[in-house]
Write a protein that holds these residues in place. Structure first.
Motif, PDB file in Angstrom:
ATOM      1  N   ALA A  42       0.861  -1.187   0.000  1.00  0.00           N
ATOM      2  CA  ALA A  42       0.000   0.000   0.000  1.00  0.00           C
ATOM      3  C   ALA A  42       0.897   1.236   0.000  1.00  0.00           C
ATOM      4  N   THR A  43       0.466   2.274  -0.716  1.00  0.00           N
ATOM      5  CA  THR A  43       1.241   3.522  -0.727  1.00  0.00           C
ATOM      6  C   THR A  43       0.847   4.371   0.484  1.00  0.00           C
ATOM      7  N   GLU A  44       1.683   5.366   0.767  1.00  0.00           N
ATOM      8  CA  GLU A  44       1.359   6.302   1.845  1.00  0.00           C
ATOM      9  C   GLU A  44       0.009   6.960   1.608  1.00  0.00           C
ATOM     10  N   THR A  45      -0.220   7.382   0.385  1.00  0.00           N
ATOM     11  CA  THR A  45      -1.494   8.016   0.015  1.00  0.00           C
ATOM     12  C   THR A  45      -2.666   7.098   0.326  1.00  0.00           C
ATOM     13  N   GLU A  46      -2.504   5.810   0.035  1.00  0.00           N
ATOM     14  CA  GLU A  46      -3.595   4.864   0.313  1.00  0.00           C
ATOM     15  C   GLU A  46      -3.850   4.753   1.817  1.00  0.00           C
ATOM     16  N   LEU A  47      -2.790   4.737   2.626  1.00  0.00           N
ATOM     17  CA  LEU A  47      -2.964   4.645   4.079  1.00  0.00           C
ATOM     18  C   LEU A  47      -3.656   5.896   4.625  1.00  0.00           C
ATOM     19  N   LEU A  48      -3.400   7.040   3.971  1.00  0.00           N
ATOM     20  CA  LEU A  48      -3.967   8.314   4.437  1.00  0.00           C
ATOM     21  C   LEU A  48      -5.469   8.428   4.164  1.00  0.00           C
ATOM     22  N   GLU A  49      -6.035   7.498   3.400  1.00  0.00           N
ATOM     23  CA  GLU A  49      -7.493   7.481   3.198  1.00  0.00           C
ATOM     24  C   GLU A  49      -8.228   7.306   4.531  1.00  0.00           C
ATOM     25  N   VAL A  57       0.998   8.278  10.196  1.00  0.00           N
ATOM     26  CA  VAL A  57       1.625   7.547   9.084  1.00  0.00           C
ATOM     27  C   VAL A  57       3.095   7.967   8.969  1.00  0.00           C
ATOM     28  N   ASP A  58       3.320   9.267   9.152  1.00  0.00           N
ATOM     29  CA  ASP A  58       4.680   9.791   9.109  1.00  0.00           C
ATOM     30  C   ASP A  58       5.549   9.156  10.197  1.00  0.00           C
ATOM     31  N   PHE A  59       4.986   9.028  11.395  1.00  0.00           N
ATOM     32  CA  PHE A  59       5.698   8.381  12.501  1.00  0.00           C
ATOM     33  C   PHE A  59       6.031   6.923  12.153  1.00  0.00           C
ATOM     34  N   LEU A  60       5.027   6.179  11.669  1.00  0.00           N
ATOM     35  CA  LEU A  60       5.251   4.764  11.316  1.00  0.00           C
ATOM     36  C   LEU A  60       6.345   4.631  10.261  1.00  0.00           C
ATOM     37  N   LYS A  61       6.368   5.588   9.328  1.00  0.00           N
ATOM     38  CA  LYS A  61       7.346   5.553   8.244  1.00  0.00           C
ATOM     39  C   LYS A  61       8.768   5.796   8.760  1.00  0.00           C
ATOM     40  N   CYS A 112      -2.093  -4.099  16.300  1.00  0.00           N
ATOM     41  CA  CYS A 112      -2.508  -3.589  14.983  1.00  0.00           C
ATOM     42  C   CYS A 112      -2.010  -2.165  14.786  1.00  0.00           C
ATOM     43  N   TYR A 113      -1.453  -1.854  13.631  1.00  0.00           N
ATOM     44  CA  TYR A 113      -0.874  -0.537  13.361  1.00  0.00           C
ATOM     45  C   TYR A 113      -1.698   0.235  12.344  1.00  0.00           C
ATOM     46  N   VAL A 114      -1.940  -0.355  11.185  1.00  0.00           N
ATOM     47  CA  VAL A 114      -2.858   0.288  10.247  1.00  0.00           C
ATOM     48  C   VAL A 114      -4.069  -0.629  10.103  1.00  0.00           C
ATOM     49  N   LEU A 152      -9.637   0.386   5.496  1.00  0.00           N
ATOM     50  CA  LEU A 152      -9.184   0.795   4.160  1.00  0.00           C
ATOM     51  C   LEU A 152      -9.897  -0.009   3.067  1.00  0.00           C
ATOM     52  N   ALA A 153     -10.043  -1.310   3.280  1.00  0.00           N
ATOM     53  CA  ALA A 153     -10.710  -2.167   2.286  1.00  0.00           C
ATOM     54  C   ALA A 153     -12.194  -1.817   2.166  1.00  0.00           C
ATOM     55  N   ILE A 154     -12.831  -1.561   3.305  1.00  0.00           N
ATOM     56  CA  ILE A 154     -14.260  -1.205   3.262  1.00  0.00           C
ATOM     57  C   ILE A 154     -14.449   0.136   2.539  1.00  0.00           C
ATOM     58  N   LEU A 155     -13.557   1.106   2.808  1.00  0.00           N
ATOM     59  CA  LEU A 155     -13.640   2.399   2.110  1.00  0.00           C
ATOM     60  C   LEU A 155     -13.509   2.194   0.598  1.00  0.00           C
ATOM     61  N   GLU A 156     -12.634   1.290   0.200  1.00  0.00           N
ATOM     62  CA  GLU A 156     -12.477   0.975  -1.228  1.00  0.00           C
ATOM     63  C   GLU A 156     -13.777   0.367  -1.795  1.00  0.00           C
ATOM     64  N   LEU A 157     -14.385  -0.564  -1.057  1.00  0.00           N
ATOM     65  CA  LEU A 157     -15.643  -1.179  -1.514  1.00  0.00           C
ATOM     66  C   LEU A 157     -16.756  -0.133  -1.621  1.00  0.00           C
ATOM     67  N   LEU A 158     -16.763   0.822  -0.672  1.00  0.00           N
ATOM     68  CA  LEU A 158     -17.830   1.839  -0.639  1.00  0.00           C
ATOM     69  C   LEU A 158     -17.748   2.804  -1.831  1.00  0.00           C
ATOM     70  N   ARG A 159     -16.598   2.829  -2.498  1.00  0.00           N
ATOM     71  CA  ARG A 159     -16.495   3.681  -3.696  1.00  0.00           C
ATOM     72  C   ARG A 159     -17.406   3.180  -4.796  1.00  0.00           C
ATOM     73  N   HIS A 160     -17.698   1.875  -4.782  1.00  0.00           N
ATOM     74  CA  HIS A 160     -18.474   1.276  -5.869  1.00  0.00           C
ATOM     75  C   HIS A 160     -19.809   0.713  -5.402  1.00  0.00           C
TER      76      HIS A 160
END
Ligand code: V1S
Ligand code: CA
Ligand code: ZN
Length: 379
Positions: free
Chosen positions: A60-67, A74-78, A152-154, A159-167
């Motif tokens: 996953a990209t940083e942008t994807e985690l920021l959703e 995220v910056d701290f984890l990185k 659990c960290y992220v 994130l997956a549910i947000l992706e499903l909700l797009r469609h």
């Protein structure tokens, strides 16, 4: 595409991030990412890879985690490493890292791997390129928007549910890990587009301490959070009957466009943290029941602290997704076979059962209260 997929069997897509089994939380820590490697090897040993599509998803990209997650978190984890962690102690409290959620080598890559797999699985379902998508490395349900929690960290599930909700208009989330799915519940607490249901052990001194019957959601999300609080030692028969009698009307009433099922294996008997008595067959029966509704289905892992049981359970459930009956004798040629002794069976008999503290009367009360709440769903 599977060579021998029966006409009635669903298309299954399997996501296994390469190397996900090589991360270490630490010597004393109960979470062992190596269980994902064990699971994968058992899946291969049963030749299940020939019957589904196999994917090594990108991170996953940083942008994807920021959703879902906050920028500073995220910056701290990185940035954080075991080496520089001592200089960042002020952030430890803020982001809740420490004993439960340690800073280990390549932590951020680990997060990107399991979250990338859940996102890829969700996209595959969204594009109707599969009927069922599986990511056993996902299901880390406690992570919050701005902090780690309970190993659990992220939060790959959010994130997956947000992706499903797009469609899709409505997503049903079901959580059979022995712990309360608090991070997912909290993320969608105000939403009527995601209905969350968690079955868990509920008591003041059991992590995370939330998930009472009275937590039902608020504002538009009122009645769209369901909690099934249970006590130690619940057995196969009561769990399955409660699960089915709650999930059947939930699905019929809510009419989800897809389902996300978190299959935490710490609800099995003999878990090192869990205190239920479920057999692998009963855990799997919950998966079989949800699959029978024939809706797009995302299957995720979660807890599970006896590696051999976790691998057996998730392999069995991969077989259920494929509509296959797996031989109880483990395959002849299988890496790590020594982990599965002395019996080398997929369904070893349960030893050392814990006393069942769930009375028939109390379970009946829970069933009735939840069914009453479902009546409010359609307004
Ligand atoms: N139960 C439990 C448990 N055990 C540990 C633990 C033990 C040894 C270690 F070296 C590190 C941690 N932590 C806990 C729980 C968290 C359970 C998380 C479950 C995760 C999941 O299965 O649902 C999904 C993957 N934490 C606590 O009980 C909190 C404490 C209250 C006690 C333990 N200490 C370490 C922190 C504070
Ligand atoms: Ca749960
Ligand atoms: Zn758990």
């Amino acid at each position: 595409e599977g060579l021998m997929r029966p006409h009635n069997a669903p298309r299954v897509a399997y996501y296994h991030p390469k190397d996900v089994g090589n991360y270490h939380y630490g010597e004393r820590h109960p979470m062992r990412p190596h269980r994902m490697e064990l699971t994968n090897q058992l899946v291969l040993g049963y030749n299940l890879h020939e019957k589904m599509t196999m994917h090594s998803p990108r991170k996953a990209t940083e942008t994807e985690l920021l959703e879902f997650h906050d920028n500073d978190y995220v910056d701290f984890l990185k940035r954080v490493t075991p080496k520089n962690a001592q200089n960042l102690t002020k952030d430890w409290t803020k982001f809740n890292v420490g004993d439960d959620c340690p800073i280990f080598h390549d932590l951020f890559s680990f997060c990107q791997q399991y979250a990338g797999a859940s996102l890829a699985a969700a996209r595959k379902l969204s594009s109707n390129s599969t009927d069922i998508a599986i990511n056993w490395s996902g299901g880390l349900h406690h992570a919050k928007k701005g902090e780690a929690s309970g190993f659990c960290y992220v939060n790959d599930i959010v994130l997956a549910i947000l992706e499903l909700l797009r469609h899709q208009p409505r997503v049903l989330y079901i959580d059979i890990d022995i712990h309360h799915g608090d991070g997912v519940q909290e993320a969608f607490y105000l939403s009527n587009r995601v209905l969350t249901v968690s079955f868990h052990k509920y008591s003041a001194d059991f992590f995370p301490g939330t998930g009472n019957l009275s937590e039902i959601g608020s504002d538009l999300g009122k009645y769209f959070s369901l909690n099934v609080p249970l006590q130690d030692g619940i057995d196969d028969e009561s769990y399955i009957s409660l699960f089915k009698s709650i999930m059947e009307p939930t699905i019929t009433t809510f009419q989800p466009s897809s389902i996300v099922l978190q299959c935490g294996a710490d609800s099995l008997g003999c878990d090192r943290l869990g205190t239920f008595n479920l057999s692998i067959a009963a855990h799997g029966e919950c998966v079989r029941f949800i699959k029978s509704f024939n809706l797009p289905l995302l299957i995720l892992g979660g807890g599970g602290y006896r590696q051999s049981s976790v691998a057996r359970c998730w392999t069995y459930e991969t077989g259920i997704c494929l509509g296959l009956k797996l031989n109880n004798s483990l395959p002849e040629n299988c890496n790590y076979k020594e982990f599965f002794g002395p019996d080398y069976l997929l369904h070893p008999p349960l030893t050392g059962k814990i006393q069942n503290l769930n009375s028939k009367k109390n379970l009946e009360k829970i069933r009735i209260i939840i069914k009453e709440k479902l009546r409010y769903l359609n307004g």
